[in-house]
Motif scaffolding. Structure first.
Motif, mmCIF file in Angstrom:
data_model
loop_
_atom_site.group_PDB
_atom_site.id
_atom_site.type_symbol
_atom_site.label_atom_id
_atom_site.label_comp_id
_atom_site.label_asym_id
_atom_site.label_seq_id
_atom_site.Cartn_x
_atom_site.Cartn_y
_atom_site.Cartn_z
ATOM 1 N N PRO A 163 88.351 3.456 -57.415
ATOM 2 C CA PRO A 163 89.271 2.471 -56.813
ATOM 3 C C PRO A 163 90.128 3.086 -55.709
ATOM 4 C CG PRO A 163 89.259 2.237 -59.202
ATOM 5 C CD PRO A 163 88.475 3.471 -58.891
ATOM 6 N N GLU A 164 90.554 4.335 -55.890
ATOM 7 C CA GLU A 164 91.380 4.997 -54.878
ATOM 8 C C GLU A 164 90.605 5.214 -53.587
ATOM 9 O OE1 GLU A 164 92.998 5.281 -58.730
ATOM 10 O OE2 GLU A 164 91.043 6.004 -58.031
ATOM 11 N N GLU A 165 89.331 5.582 -53.697
ATOM 12 C CA GLU A 165 88.504 5.770 -52.499
ATOM 13 C C GLU A 165 88.256 4.439 -51.802
ATOM 14 O OE1 GLU A 165 85.796 9.648 -53.744
ATOM 15 O OE2 GLU A 165 85.182 7.652 -54.415
ATOM 16 N N LEU A 166 88.055 3.387 -52.556
ATOM 17 C CA LEU A 166 87.825 2.064 -51.965
ATOM 18 C C LEU A 166 89.051 1.589 -51.196
ATOM 19 C CD1 LEU A 166 85.999 0.395 -54.988
ATOM 20 C CD2 LEU A 166 84.977 0.895 -52.765
ATOM 21 N N MET A 167 90.249 1.979 -51.661
ATOM 22 C CA MET A 167 91.483 1.543 -51.007
ATOM 23 C C MET A 167 91.718 2.218 -49.660
ATOM 24 S SD MET A 167 94.356 0.858 -53.955
ATOM 25 C CE MET A 167 94.183 2.426 -54.803
ATOM 26 N N ASP A 168 90.890 3.205 -49.311
ATOM 27 C CA ASP A 168 90.987 3.811 -47.986
ATOM 28 C C ASP A 168 90.483 2.872 -46.899
ATOM 29 O OD1 ASP A 168 92.080 6.138 -48.943
ATOM 30 O OD2 ASP A 168 90.163 7.185 -49.135
ATOM 31 N N VAL A 169 89.752 1.848 -47.301
ATOM 32 C CA VAL A 169 89.232 0.872 -46.344
ATOM 33 C C VAL A 169 90.325 -0.136 -46.008
ATOM 34 C CG1 VAL A 169 87.505 -0.945 -45.953
ATOM 35 C CG2 VAL A 169 86.888 1.130 -47.213
#
Length: 285
Positions: A163-169
Motif C-alpha cells: 500500500p505504501e508503494e502504491l501511494m507514491d502514485v
C-alpha cells in the motif's frame, strides 16, 4: 313516596375552596402557555470565538505534523499522500498539479501559497520543511531551474506492491491503496495490469500513471472453470460474475448446447461488454 336526596352537596366553605382551586389551576395554565408562546429574543448565549478556534485548529495541525517524521522536500514534487499527511485538501493539490503541468515551478513559500491558496496557518506549519533547489544567478531576470537528475523509473510487480508503494502514485491515497490490495486479494492476484481499471473509485488517468510504475510480472496460477460444466454456484464465485449472470450462462448452455467458443458470451445481453474480456480470463471450454 319519599324523595331521595342529592348526595353531592357542598356547603359554602367547600364551594369557596373548589372555586379557588380552579382559579389557581387556570392561572398556572395561563403562565405555562405564556412562557411557551413567548418568542426567542434572538440573543445568542453561546458565541464561538473564531480566532481561538482557528488557533486551536492550527495547533492541532502542528501537533499532527510534528508527530510525523518529515524530511525537507521540494514542494514542487509533493505527492498526493504527502500533501494529505500535511493537511492539504484535494483542491489545493490539484491547483499545484495544474501549475506544474505547465512546466512552471514555485520558488518560495509565498509563491506556493499563491498557487495553492493554502491558509496562513497551514503554510506556517509546512514551510519549515520546504527545500528549494539552487538557481543560476548569471541572469537575475530569469531563474533557470537546475533539474534534479531523475533516475529511471523502476517498474514493480503489481502483485507484490505494498500500500505504501502504491501511494507514491499521484492520485492514490491511503483508502485507494488499501482498496487495490483488497481487490487483488479477492482476485487471487492480478492476471493482467489492466485489471486496475476495475478497482472502484480509481480514475482512468490515475490508472495510467500507476501502470507506469507497476505491471503484472508474475501472474498467479489460476485454475480456470469450464464454462460447459460449471454450476451456477461455481460461476458466481468469480469476482466478475454475479448470480444473475451465472444463471444466464447456464440457461444459455441448456437451451443452445455447449459453448463452442468463449466469444459466444457476447450473445448474453446480461453480460456487460466491457466485462466479457475479464470473465474469459477465468473460464475455459
Amino acid at each position: 313516596m319519599e324523595k331521595k336526596g342529592f348526595h353531592f352537596r357542598f356547603n359554602k366553605q367547600e364551594r369557596s375552596g373548589i372555586f379557588f382551586l380552579l382559579l389557581i389551576i387556570f392561572i398556572l395554565q395561563g403562565i405555562f402557555f405564556y412562557i411557551k408562546a413567548k418568542p426567542f429574543n434572538g440573543n445568542k448565549r453561546i458565541a464561538i470565538n473564531t480566532d481561538a478556534q482557528s488557533r486551536l485548529d492550527s495547533l492541532k495541525q502542528e501537533s499532527q505534523i510534528s508527530a510525523l517524521k518529515i524530511f525537507p522536500f521540494n514542494p514542487n514534487y509533493i505527492t498526493d499522500h504527502k500533501g494529505y499527511v500535511l493537511g492539504m485538501s484535494s483542491k489545493e493539490l490539484d491547483k499545484l498539479f495544474a501549475f506544474r503541468a505547465k512546466g512552471r515551478f514555485v520558488n518560495s513559500a509565498q509563491e506556493f501559497q499563491q498557487v495553492t491558496q493554502v491558509s496562513d496557518s497551514l503554510l506556517e506549519t509546512m514551510s519549515p520543511y520546504f527545500k528549494f533547489p539552487n538557481w543560476d544567478k548569471k541572469d537575475d531576470s530569469k531563474k533557470h531551474f537546475h533539474p534534479i537528475e531523475e533516475k529511471p523509473v523502476e517498474v514493480t510487480d503489481l502483485n507484490r506492491a505494498t500500500p505504501e508503494e502504491l501511494m507514491d502514485v499521484n492520485g492514490i491515497g491511503p483508502k485507494l491503496s488499501q482498496r487495490i490490495v483488497k481487490f487483488r486479494d479477492r482476485l487471487g492476484g492480478f492476471l493482467v495490469t489492466e485489471q486496475l481499471y476495475d478497482v472502484y473509485g480509481l480514475e482512468p488517468e490515475v490508472v495510467q500513471r500507476a501502470m507506469e510504475r507497476f505491471q503484472v510480472h508474475q501472474p498467479p496460477a489460476v485454475k480456470k472453470i469450464s464454462i460447459n460444466t460449471a454450476t451456477v454456484e461455481e460461476l458466481s464465485k468469480l469476482v466478475y460474475i454475479t448470480t444473475d449472470m451465472a444463471h444466464a450462462i447456464v440457461r444459455y448452455r441448456e437451451e443452445n448446447g455447449a459453448f463452442g467458443a468463449l466469444d459466444e458470451l457476447s450473445n448474453l445481453k446480461v453480460l456487460p461488454a466491457e466485462r466479457i474480456g475479464r470473465i474469459k480470463l477465468y473460464l475455459t471450454l
